[in-house]
Every structure is written in C-alpha cells, then in structure tokens.
Design an enzyme around this catalytic site. Structure first.
Site: not given
Ligand code: HSE
Length: 436
Positions: A106, A130, A133, A135, A206
């Site tokens: 991202k 995909e 953003v 997971g 994101k």
């Molecule tokens: N460090 C990120 C989070 C990982 O805490 O969401 C996933 O992008």
C-alpha cells in the site's frame, strides 16, 4: 494465458508464507472451482534457510529475485517485500518483462503507484492489490465491481489493525498508550516502522487507494489529512464512553457539496454503531452507495493466511481474465484528473467536536469558555465537569453540535490564552448522529 498460471513470489515473510501455503494446500480446490491451475514456480527471499512452517518443494526457493522477474515461464510476479525500494524496481522490471504483478504494498502504490500503473497500462498487464487494503476483506473487488453501479456517498474504515488493537485495549483496560503499543510490537501487529500505524500513515495509504477507486480521482495521499492516535489518553476514552461514544482511528472519504473529504483521525462514534463494535486487530469498511444504501465489510486486516487469501484471489482473477484489471478504474498519477472533485481542506469540514479543556476550578470559567465558543458559532450540546478541586486544574469536557473546523481551531487559540486555562486544549472529531 493457459489454464495454468505460473507464480513467482518475491518476499517469503508473513504474507509470502501464507500465500505459498494457500497455493499448496488449496490448489486442487481452486482448480476445481475456477478451472485454473495455480502453480507455485519460485519464491525469492534473502533468507531461504529459516523454517516458515510450510513445506516448499525442492528447486522453488532462490535468493535472487531476478530469477523470477526474468523467468519466461512465470506469468504473475507477487511482490511481498513491502517498502519503496527495491519493491518498486522489481515491480517495474516484472511489468516490462510482460508479467502481471500482485502486491500488498500500500505504501508504494499510494505514493508512487502512478508510475507502476502507467507501466502496467503500457504493457497491457494487471496490478492486483486486493491485499493492500484491509487484508482479507475483498474491498477492492467490492469498490471495483460489486458497487460499480453506485455513486459512493461515503466510506468509513477501520483499516489499521495495530491502532484498533491499541485503542481497544486502552478502552477495555484503561491502559496507557505506550504500554499497549509495546505489546502490539511484541505481537508483530505493527508495521516495520510503527509510526506508520500509530500516526495514521498506513491508514492514509489504504484510504488513498480506496478513494481513487471509488471516486475516480488520482492517487491523493498528500492531500489526505492525517492525525494518529498518540495523543489519545485513557481519560478521553472514559469521557467518550460516558457520553455514549467509542474512539476509533477512522479513514473517512465522503462527498459533501461536490467536494471530497479525505481524512484520517481518531474519531468518536456512537457506541451502538456496528463499526464501533469492531475491536482488536479486526478491520471493517462501511460504505454508503446511492443505490445500495449502507453496507459493511468485516474481517482480518493482517496476518499470513488472511492476507494470503487476498493475494491468491488476485492471482485467480488475473488467471481468469489475463487482461488489465485495475488500471482502467484507477485514475493514476499525482496530477491526474480529479474527476471534477476538489479535495476539501480540513479547515473547511464541518462535524461535531469533543473538547477536553484543562481549567482552574474557580467561578466564571465555564461562562468564559462558552462565551468564546458562542462568538465562534459553536453551540454546546453537553458538558461534564466532575472533579472539584478549588483553585486547582481540572478537566472540563464539552461536546458540540455541528461546527466548522476553522471556527474550532480559532476558538481553541483564543481559549488557550485565557488565564484560567492551565494546559493545551485537546479535541476529537465526532461523527454520527447529533447529541441532543
Ligand atoms: N500494520 C498493518 C495493520 C498491517 O496494523 O493493519 C496490515 O496492513
């Protein structure tokens, strides 16, 4: 492309191992379901000795990413090393060599994605993102396909698991920020640089991608207002709760008066909202479209298998179409067409606000503060002052009706110079229904 798709993964870390495991474990299911055989041809990583708990067939591992990028048999290069370089040069080289690219990166796409997408367009290849953003949540597919018939009115996302974990524990245990951050780092939730998580930067990366897809605007990371959670105290969380709110780090994109608001900041949300109940490392994206109304998507925003699931879904997509999937939708370029929208300056937004003033406990202070607020067109909807320490500093909490941010900032400047005000005033933006 044939019915088989040959994949090379660069980066055998958390997401790389999850992706490899899914391809190896669920390959037969994927083939049965889609008619596409996903073949894990190579994995490159500087460390190919460490056991990742996944049995990799002989001859797959290499320490040289170019053995993947230059391999004529590989159709899709999966970039999972993160960061700007060498990820960017690997992706550009792969596209130039006629490969599709799938990535969870991202940071790179939000800030320099215009170069990547331009190359993909030139080469007639796809860039699947995909996994970049939220997971495992298929939110890119939702915005690109599922809600393609809608004008998107607003997006509210909890899309950084680390900050959601920190705020949840601060809320449940009254624990201080620093202590919970250390736990999040120990548990491996945080990014390599945890400032990206706690200062709202990862969330803004994101949001940049979501907003570009949803509104057809260029990648606008620099124009996203970013404020993290480092100044949130257990005291603010307790007052918010008393007023019926939860504090969440939200990514917000919404159209107001033909302008787009793009902002990331701690937000007070009514505690009975579905999104307020999204706790720990979980992510959620709430999207309102003009045809569908309210929708919400929920799931794990990080982790090997959840993020790997999103990576493999992109590979399957590419295998299915073999043509560019993202690029026609993504209006890449930092100066690209804004789709006719102006991105609103944060000072021009209008919402409700929570203030925590630190004032000397003496007669006339509340009337002085409410006087300044009134002069700046800010109307109060609730006040809490519980502590009684005559002649000492105490917290005074005020909730407002809708007000303009510019007026809020000007009022605070004035209030913070009052002799009865003992410390800098804190404020948190409030979204949702108005407090009556
Ligand atoms: N460090 C990120 C989070 C990982 O805490 O969401 C996933 O992008």
């Amino acid at each position: 492309m044939s019915q088989a798709v040959n994949v090379g993964i660069i980066g055998f870390g958390t997401v790389g191992s999850g992706t490899a495991r899914i391809i190896l474990q669920n390959g037969a299911l994927i083939e049965k379901r889609t008619g596409k055989k996903v073949i894990l041809r190579r994995i490159a990583d500087l460390d190919i000795e460490r056991d990742r708990g996944v049995q990799i067939p002989p001859g797959v591992l290499t320490t040289d990413a170019y053995e993947i990028i230059n391999d004529p048999t590989i159709d899709v290069v999966v970039e999972l090393i993160g960061g700007i370089q060498p990820a960017k040069k690997f992706m550009l080289a792969a596209l130039k060599n006629g490969k599709h690219v799938v990535t969870a990166n991202k940071a790179l796409l939000a800030t320099q994605g215009h170069e990547i997408f331009a190359e993909a367009v030139a080469q007639h290849k796809s860039v699947g993102f995909e996994a970049a953003v939220a997971g495992c949540i298929p939110i890119i597919k939702v915005m690109r396909e599922g809600l393609a018939a809608n004008n998107i009115l607003s997006i509210y996302g909890i899309i950084n698991g680390t900050s959601n974990y920190i705020l949840t524990r601060m809320t449940k245990e009254g624990a201080p920020f620093d202590m919970v951050l250390k736990d999040a780092q120990r548990l491996g939730y945080a990014e390599a640089d945890s400032t990206f998580d706690i200062e709202g930067i990862d969330t803004a990366h994101k949001l940049t991608l979501l907003a570009s897809l949803s509104y057809g605007i260029g990648l606008s990371f620099d124009k996203v207002y970013k404020e993290g959670i480092t100044a949130i105290t257990p005291e603010d969380i307790a007052y918010a709760s008393e007023l019926g709110y939860k504090i969440k780090l939200l990514a917000i994109a919404k159209v107001v008066d033909s302008e787009i608001e793009l902002r990331v900041h701690p937000t007070m949300l009514p505690e009975d909202y579905l999104i307020s109940k999204v706790d720990d490392v979980l992510n959620a994206v709430y999207v309102v479209g003009d045809a569908v109304g309210e929708t919400m998507y929920y799931g794990r925003g990080a982790g090997d298998m959840p993020t790997g699931s999103a990576v493999v879904s992109d590979i399957i997509d590419i295998a299915g179409s073999g043509v560019k999937r993202c690029c026609s939708f993504l209006n890449a370029g930092p100066n690209a067409d804004t789709g006719g929208y102006k991105i609103k300056d944060i000072l021009d937004i209008e919402t409700m606000y929570y203030f925590r003033f630190t004032v000397m406990d003496m007669p006339g202070v509340l009337s002085k503060i409410s006087g300044v607020l009134g002069e700046h067109n800010i109307s109060i909807s609730a006040v809490i002052q519980k502590e009684r320490r005559e002649g000492e500093a105490v917290p005074l909490v005020v909730l407002t009706h809708r007000a303009k941010e510019r007026d809020i900032i000007n009022a605070i400047k004035e209030i913070d110079t009052l002799p009865a005000v003992a410390a800098k005033t804190r404020f948190i933006r409030v979204e949702g229904k108005e407090y009556n």
